[in-house]
Design a protein around this motif. Structure first.
Motif, PDB file in Angstrom:
ATOM      1  N   GLN A 238       0.826  -1.198   0.000  1.00 50.81           N
ATOM      2  CA  GLN A 238       0.000   0.000   0.000  1.00 50.81           C
ATOM      3  C   GLN A 238       0.866   1.256   0.000  1.00 50.81           C
ATOM      4  N   ILE A 239       2.045   1.171   0.625  1.00 53.44           N
ATOM      5  CA  ILE A 239       2.906   2.351   0.682  1.00 53.44           C
ATOM      6  C   ILE A 239       3.390   2.753  -0.714  1.00 53.44           C
ATOM      7  N   VAL A 240       3.452   1.810  -1.638  1.00 55.18           N
ATOM      8  CA  VAL A 240       3.829   2.138  -3.014  1.00 55.18           C
ATOM      9  C   VAL A 240       2.690   2.898  -3.680  1.00 55.18           C
ATOM     10  N   ALA A 241       1.472   2.423  -3.515  1.00 53.00           N
ATOM     11  CA  ALA A 241       0.313   3.124  -4.069  1.00 53.00           C
ATOM     12  C   ALA A 241       0.196   4.520  -3.477  1.00 53.00           C
ATOM     13  N   ASP A 242       0.463   4.651  -2.189  1.00 59.01           N
ATOM     14  CA  ASP A 242       0.346   5.951  -1.526  1.00 59.01           C
ATOM     15  C   ASP A 242       1.341   6.963  -2.072  1.00 59.01           C
ATOM     16  N   ALA A 243       2.475   6.488  -2.578  1.00 56.72           N
ATOM     17  CA  ALA A 243       3.510   7.388  -3.099  1.00 56.72           C
ATOM     18  C   ALA A 243       3.229   7.844  -4.522  1.00 56.72           C
ATOM     19  N   ALA A 244       2.280   7.186  -5.187  1.00 49.93           N
ATOM     20  CA  ALA A 244       2.046   7.422  -6.613  1.00 49.93           C
ATOM     21  C   ALA A 244       0.875   8.375  -6.856  1.00 49.93           C
ATOM     22  N   ASP A 245       0.842   8.908  -8.067  1.00 52.86           N
ATOM     23  CA  ASP A 245      -0.272   9.742  -8.500  1.00 52.86           C
ATOM     24  C   ASP A 245      -1.388   8.910  -9.113  1.00 52.86           C
ATOM     25  N   ARG A 246      -0.995   7.783  -9.683  1.00 53.55           N
ATOM     26  CA  ARG A 246      -1.947   6.885 -10.321  1.00 53.55           C
ATOM     27  C   ARG A 246      -1.618   5.451  -9.940  1.00 53.55           C
ATOM     28  N   VAL A 247      -2.633   4.610  -9.928  1.00 58.58           N
ATOM     29  CA  VAL A 247      -2.447   3.178  -9.678  1.00 58.58           C
ATOM     30  C   VAL A 247      -3.101   2.423 -10.824  1.00 58.58           C
ATOM     31  N   VAL A 248      -2.336   1.521 -11.440  1.00 57.95           N
ATOM     32  CA  VAL A 248      -2.868   0.716 -12.539  1.00 57.95           C
ATOM     33  C   VAL A 248      -2.792  -0.760 -12.162  1.00 57.95           C
ATOM     34  N   GLY A 249      -3.267  -1.617 -13.037  1.00 56.93           N
ATOM     35  CA  GLY A 249      -3.316  -3.043 -12.758  1.00 56.93           C
ATOM     36  C   GLY A 249      -1.944  -3.686 -12.754  1.00 56.93           C
ATOM     37  N   PRO A 250      -1.903  -4.995 -12.507  1.00 53.36           N
ATOM     38  CA  PRO A 250      -0.633  -5.712 -12.406  1.00 53.36           C
ATOM     39  C   PRO A 250       0.044  -5.918 -13.751  1.00 53.36           C
ATOM     40  N   VAL A 251       1.287  -6.332 -13.683  1.00 56.09           N
ATOM     41  CA  VAL A 251       2.125  -6.468 -14.873  1.00 56.09           C
ATOM     42  C   VAL A 251       1.540  -7.456 -15.873  1.00 56.09           C
ATOM     43  N   HIS A 252       0.918  -8.534 -15.405  1.00 55.05           N
ATOM     44  CA  HIS A 252       0.431  -9.542 -16.348  1.00 55.05           C
ATOM     45  C   HIS A 252      -0.779  -9.062 -17.153  1.00 55.05           C
ATOM     46  N   GLU A 253      -1.311  -7.890 -16.798  1.00 58.44           N
ATOM     47  CA  GLU A 253      -2.397  -7.291 -17.571  1.00 58.44           C
ATOM     48  C   GLU A 253      -1.885  -6.237 -18.556  1.00 58.44           C
ATOM     49  N   ASP A 254      -0.575  -6.167 -18.746  1.00 58.12           N
ATOM     50  CA  ASP A 254       0.035  -5.179 -19.650  1.00 58.12           C
ATOM     51  C   ASP A 254      -0.339  -3.750 -19.255  1.00 58.12           C
ATOM     52  N   SER A 255      -0.405  -3.497 -17.978  1.00 61.69           N
ATOM     53  CA  SER A 255      -0.903  -2.218 -17.485  1.00 61.69           C
ATOM     54  C   SER A 255      -0.030  -1.031 -17.888  1.00 61.69           C
ATOM     55  N   VAL A 256       1.299  -1.234 -17.894  1.00 63.27           N
ATOM     56  CA  VAL A 256       2.185  -0.137 -18.301  1.00 63.27           C
ATOM     57  C   VAL A 256       1.999   0.164 -19.779  1.00 63.27           C
ATOM     58  N   ALA A 257       1.899  -0.868 -20.596  1.00 57.96           N
ATOM     59  CA  ALA A 257       1.685  -0.669 -22.028  1.00 57.96           C
ATOM     60  C   ALA A 257       0.391   0.092 -22.286  1.00 57.96           C
ATOM     61  N   ILE A 258      -0.658  -0.278 -21.594  1.00 55.12           N
ATOM     62  CA  ILE A 258      -1.953   0.392 -21.766  1.00 55.12           C
ATOM     63  C   ILE A 258      -1.847   1.861 -21.383  1.00 55.12           C
ATOM     64  N   GLU A 259      -1.135   2.140 -20.298  1.00 54.26           N
ATOM     65  CA  GLU A 259      -0.981   3.534 -19.859  1.00 54.26           C
ATOM     66  C   GLU A 259      -0.144   4.336 -20.851  1.00 54.26           C
ATOM     67  N   ILE A 260       0.918   3.730 -21.364  1.00 52.20           N
ATOM     68  CA  ILE A 260       1.741   4.423 -22.366  1.00 52.20           C
ATOM     69  C   ILE A 260       0.922   4.725 -23.600  1.00 52.20           C
ATOM     70  N   GLU A 261       0.162   3.757 -24.065  1.00 49.68           N
ATOM     71  CA  GLU A 261      -0.678   3.951 -25.260  1.00 49.68           C
ATOM     72  C   GLU A 261      -1.664   5.097 -25.037  1.00 49.68           C
ATOM     73  N   ARG A 262      -2.230   5.163 -23.857  1.00 45.95           N
ATOM     74  CA  ARG A 262      -3.185   6.227 -23.534  1.00 45.95           C
ATOM     75  C   ARG A 262      -2.526   7.610 -23.574  1.00 45.95           C
ATOM     76  N   VAL A 263      -1.334   7.698 -23.013  1.00 48.17           N
ATOM     77  CA  VAL A 263      -0.636   8.984 -22.960  1.00 48.17           C
ATOM     78  C   VAL A 263      -0.173   9.401 -24.357  1.00 48.17           C
ATOM     79  N   LEU A 264       0.335   8.440 -25.126  1.00 47.44           N
ATOM     80  CA  LEU A 264       0.845   8.773 -26.460  1.00 47.44           C
ATOM     81  C   LEU A 264      -0.259   9.312 -27.364  1.00 47.44           C
ATOM     82  N   LYS A 265      -1.471   8.872 -27.157  1.00 46.26           N
ATOM     83  CA  LYS A 265      -2.596   9.375 -27.972  1.00 46.26           C
ATOM     84  C   LYS A 265      -2.815  10.858 -27.767  1.00 46.26           C
ATOM     85  N   ARG A 266      -2.357  11.373 -26.605  1.00 45.49           N
ATOM     86  CA  ARG A 266      -2.574  12.793 -26.276  1.00 45.49           C
ATOM     87  C   ARG A 266      -1.401  13.665 -26.691  1.00 45.49           C
ATOM     88  N   LEU A 267      -0.279  13.051 -27.071  1.00 45.81           N
ATOM     89  CA  LEU A 267       0.906  13.843 -27.419  1.00 45.81           C
ATOM     90  C   LEU A 267       0.756  14.495 -28.795  1.00 45.81           C
TER      91      LEU A 267
END
Length: 271
Positions: free
Chosen positions: A242-271
């Protein structure tokens, strides 16, 4: 997003050591879009091979929890924050006072120097690959310093890293920076004072002329907390703490759900 900093294990590398095609494609897409991508990991340099096999030239890598800045393109250590023998001895003595069953090892730029029993036989291949040298005749701190120690490790035979950290408490704060990232073993990781992922990432961003608010950082473990807290946008990936989540601005799903890839794709669409 002008600089994307991501942890490896548990963030973009799954528990079985693999990295999904979608994650690889997302990291490449970020680079193709002009975003600086830097891997920020607790791993030693000798463990970068499988990641290189998936991503190709890694460019700049922050390794050993921020102790080392490595240029993968040139195979060159650009900067290294080393731990002195006196600091290692003092940290060991204080930890042994709290946990007499602890064993120690020193990660150096040449390999690892370990006490007998520190490296289980089933893990030995992972420690000795790519020319790493293992000495189990006893932990010689002078030898470790000569090889340029960048991370001191302490391990107990059982329990969890968080439990071990709680036992040690703040006993070593004035001689080393202590953190942990092991998922299933009681392993503590120590760097020179003031050295962590955030400190190295801050200096790296400054060298690129990238402001803090334009840095996105992804991580999942306590050793990522300083980086997540410092970055303009810190993203906790399916955190087990929980202390990791508390330090962050956003919380996404676990690695096996490709959560980082999904977040990158979302951000790149706005660039």
């Amino acid at each position: 997003m002008k600089l994307l900093a991501t942890d490896l294990d548990g963030t973009v590398v799954r528990r079985d050591g693999t990295m999904s095609d979608r994650t690889v494609e997302a990291l490449h897409a970020a680079r193709d879009a002009g975003v600086h991508v830097v891997l920020v990991t607790g791993r030693p340099l000798r463990w970068l091979g499988p990641v290189r096999d998936r991503l190709g030239d890694l460019g700049s890598v922050i390794a050993y929890n921020g102790a080392v800045l490595f240029d993968d393109s040139r195979g060159l250590v650009v900067e290294a924050a080393e731990i002195g023998a006196d600091a290692m001895r003092e940290a060991r003595d204080r930890i042994l006072f709290a946990a007499p069953d602890a064993l120690f090892a020193a990660e150096t730029l040449e390999g690892i120097v370990a006490e007998p029993g520190f490296i289980p036989n089933r893990y030995r291949a992972g420690f000795v690959d790519v020319g790493a040298r293992v000495s189990e005749s006893g932990l010689d701190f002078d030898e470790a310093v000569a090889q340029r120690t960048v991370k001191l490790l302490a391990k107990r035979p059982s329990g969890k890293a968080s439990e071990f950290a709680a036992v040690v408490g703040r006993a070593v704060d004035d001689v080393v920076t202590l953190t942990h990232s092991a998922f299933d073993i009681a392993l503590l990781e120590m760097s020179a004072p003031g050295v962590d992922k955030a400190a190295r990432l801050r200096d790296f961003a400054a060298s690129l002329g990238v402001a803090r608010e334009d840095v996105w950082a992804f991580g999942d473990m306590p050793n990522d907390i300083p980086m997540l807290a410092w970055a303009g946008t810190g993203v906790a990936v399916g955190p087990d703490y929980q202390i990791v989540a508390d330090a962050a601005d956003r919380v996404v799903g676990p690695v096996h759900e490709d959560s980082v890839a999904i977040e990158i794709e979302r951000v790149l669409k706005r660039l």
